[in-house]
Write a protein that holds these residues in place. Structure first.
Motif: not given
Lengths: 116, 113
Positions: A93, A100, A102-104, A106, B33, B35, B42-43, B45, B99-100, B102
């Motif tokens: 992120x 962020x 939470x905008x991950x 992957x 969120x 996904x 991968x996942x 968003x 937030x990271x 999850x």
């Protein structure tokens, strides 16, 4: 454009040995990295994370290493156990302005199989 | 027990029909969120929401819609405009402090026939 890549679809190791899972990223703005573990038919669970201000973070049998110059991170599991068999995802992120939201992003995941 | 509930686990729909996937959390988390996971990928968003009555598009929002009328609920509607809706859908939540990190639900596998 795959910004986070896990180039090894699968990895097989013997119980008690070390498992090393690798992850590469291309976006130099990423400053926080995480590893998630996923069993079949379940959602991923958070495993360990590392901020870009560090190069190593350890939690029990799990250690994450970050090489910013190479844009590479790795997850070491020592010793590996059969219960570690799962899909492992790395994620990244960018914490712009301190958050962020939470905008991950992957990677594709690596299937780890630990043989007894 | 605190956690995230997604229902149903498996869902089948005919092409051209809208379908709504449920996601409920009792973790008192601020952010939620959605996904999508496809085989070998991968996942990705779809949508995310930091607070009630507010949400933002993720990387692949086209053909999807969401609402966030309550803190604990974040339903996802897969519309007929989504060209390839068959996938595994995962809902997640996180605190406003981090937030990271999850927490994910068990997922819903949607198959469009």
């Amino acid at each position: 454009d795959q910004q986070v890549k896990q180039n090894s679809p699968s990895l097989s190791v013997q119980e008690g040995r070390i498992s090393i899972l690798n992850c590469d990223y291309t976006n130099s703005m990423f400053d926080y990295f995480l590893w998630y573990k996923k069993y079949p038919a379940e959602g991923p669970t958070f495993l360990i994370s590392i901020s870009s201000i560090k190069d190593k973070n350890e939690d029990g049998r799990f250690t994450v290493f970050l090489n910013k110059s190479a844009k590479h991170l790795s997850l070491h599991i020592v010793p590996s156990q059969p219960g570690d068999s799962a899909v492992y995802f790395c994620a990244a992120s960018w914490n712009a302005g301190g958050t962020s939201y939470g905008k991950l992003t992957f990677g594709q995941g690596t299937i780890l199989t630990v043989h007894p | 027990d605190g956690g995230i509930t997604q229902s149903p686990k498996y869902l089948f729909r005919k092409e051209g029909q809208n379908v709504t996937l449920s996601c409920e959390q009792n973790l008192n988390h601020d952010a939620m969120y959605w996904y999508r996971q496809d085989p070998g990928q991968g996942l990705r968003l779809i949508y995310y929401s930091q607070i009630v009555n507010d949400f933002q598009k993720g990387d692949i929002a086209e053909g999807y819609s969401v609402s966030r009328e309550k803190k604990e609920s974040f339903p996802l509607t897969v519309t007929s405009a989504q060209k390839n809706p068959t996938a595994f859908y995962l809902c997640a939540s996180s605190t406003g402090r981090d937030y990271n990190e999850q927490f994910f639900g068990p997922g819903t596998r949607l198959t469009v026939l």
